[in-house]
Motif scaffolding. Structure first.
Motif, short mmCIF file in Angstrom:
data_model
loop_
_atom_site.label_atom_id
_atom_site.label_comp_id
_atom_site.label_asym_id
_atom_site.label_seq_id
_atom_site.Cartn_x
_atom_site.Cartn_y
_atom_site.Cartn_z
N PHE B 56 -19.14 -1.83 43.80
CA PHE B 56 -20.41 -1.80 44.52
C PHE B 56 -21.06 -0.43 44.36
O PHE B 56 -22.27 -0.33 44.05
CB PHE B 56 -20.20 -2.13 46.00
CG PHE B 56 -21.47 -2.05 46.79
CD1 PHE B 56 -22.48 -2.97 46.59
CD2 PHE B 56 -21.67 -1.01 47.70
CE1 PHE B 56 -23.68 -2.88 47.30
CE2 PHE B 56 -22.86 -0.92 48.41
CZ PHE B 56 -23.87 -1.86 48.21
N ILE B 59 -23.11 0.13 41.28
CA ILE B 59 -24.44 -0.47 41.09
C ILE B 59 -25.46 0.06 42.10
O ILE B 59 -26.62 -0.32 42.05
CB ILE B 59 -24.39 -2.02 41.17
CG1 ILE B 59 -23.90 -2.51 42.54
CG2 ILE B 59 -23.52 -2.58 40.05
CD1 ILE B 59 -24.10 -4.00 42.78
N VAL B 60 -25.02 0.94 43.00
CA VAL B 60 -25.93 1.47 44.02
C VAL B 60 -26.81 2.57 43.42
O VAL B 60 -26.31 3.50 42.80
CB VAL B 60 -25.14 2.04 45.23
CG1 VAL B 60 -26.03 2.91 46.11
CG2 VAL B 60 -24.54 0.92 46.04
N THR B 61 -28.11 2.44 43.61
CA THR B 61 -29.04 3.46 43.12
C THR B 61 -29.68 4.24 44.26
O THR B 61 -30.29 5.28 44.03
CB THR B 61 -30.15 2.81 42.27
OG1 THR B 61 -30.81 1.81 43.06
CG2 THR B 61 -29.55 2.17 41.02
N THR B 63 -29.60 4.67 48.99
CA THR B 63 -29.20 4.16 50.31
C THR B 63 -30.09 4.81 51.37
O THR B 63 -30.63 5.90 51.16
CB THR B 63 -27.73 4.50 50.65
OG1 THR B 63 -27.59 5.92 50.69
CG2 THR B 63 -26.77 3.90 49.66
N THR B 81 -29.66 -0.63 51.07
CA THR B 81 -29.28 -0.08 49.77
C THR B 81 -30.22 -0.62 48.71
O THR B 81 -30.75 -1.73 48.84
CB THR B 81 -27.84 -0.47 49.36
OG1 THR B 81 -27.79 -1.87 49.05
CG2 THR B 81 -26.84 -0.15 50.44
N SER B 82 -30.44 0.18 47.70
CA SER B 82 -31.03 -0.31 46.45
C SER B 82 -29.88 -0.41 45.45
O SER B 82 -29.06 0.51 45.34
CB SER B 82 -32.08 0.67 45.93
OG SER B 82 -33.07 0.87 46.89
N THR B 83 -29.85 -1.53 44.73
CA THR B 83 -28.80 -1.71 43.74
C THR B 83 -29.44 -2.16 42.43
O THR B 83 -30.60 -2.59 42.40
CB THR B 83 -27.77 -2.77 44.20
OG1 THR B 83 -28.39 -4.07 44.18
CG2 THR B 83 -27.25 -2.47 45.59
#
Lengths: 119, 119
Positions: B56, B59-61, B63, B81-83
């Motif tokens: 996870f 893939i997190v870009t 928060t 979150t942005s993913t």
């Protein structure tokens, strides 16, 4: 445990109303101009919110509050629900309260186990 | 705003660690015998938890913490979150903290927008 904040009291009263299948009572805690961010998108206004809440209440067979915290204006709650299609469907809600009603809400739950809503 | 409780401080430190893509630092806040209820099922033990967390984090870009409350032993947080696959994937975590590490966790997020995990 500390006494609940004003906003938390409102969030809990709202929770207990819909948990008891009393949608009218639950809607008394919802502002006419509520803005709710739900997994399915933004819901604006009490009529749209009721159209979101009522079908869910119709499939709820049990609820259990897991945690409720907040301050004067904000409350964050997590609860579990049992529903007709899904045995355990927990959710979290972050609400903003003004004059005893919820004006903003962010709801998180996992849509995956639920059948898709009617188009 | 009140000072954060001890458990909330731990939950926030854990959040900031994985938000910064530092999985090792994040795992320092996770008990060896953690039990986590996630949308995909129960996760037991730090190794299994890391196997859940690390992909996870990959893939997190971005928060954004939305709210964090708690008492001495319990914290409840909600964040967005942005993913890579999903622009906005909010989540909520209810954690129990013992001696500065998270021993129990309940995580809620909407799996529907995410691609299914590999079998």
């Amino acid at each position: 445990m500390n006494a609940h904040s004003a906003a938390t009291e409102t969030a809990l009263a709202y929770f207990h109303a819909w948990s008891g299948h009393d949608v009218d009572k639950a809607m008394a805690y919802i502002a006419d101009d509520i803005v709710c961010e739900s997994p399915g998108g933004r819901i604006e206004g009490a009529d749209a919110y009721r159209a979101f809440l009522e079908p869910f209440v119709g499939i709820v067979t049990g609820t259990r509050m897991l945690a409720a915290f907040g301050d004067e204006r904000t409350a964050l709650v997590m609860y579990d629900t049992s529903t007709l299609p899904v045995t355990s469907a927990p959710a979290a809600e972050l609400v903003t309260v003004r004059d005893g009603v919820i004006t903003n809400s962010r709801i998180i739950f996992d849509r995956l186990p639920f059948p898709p809503p009617p188009q």
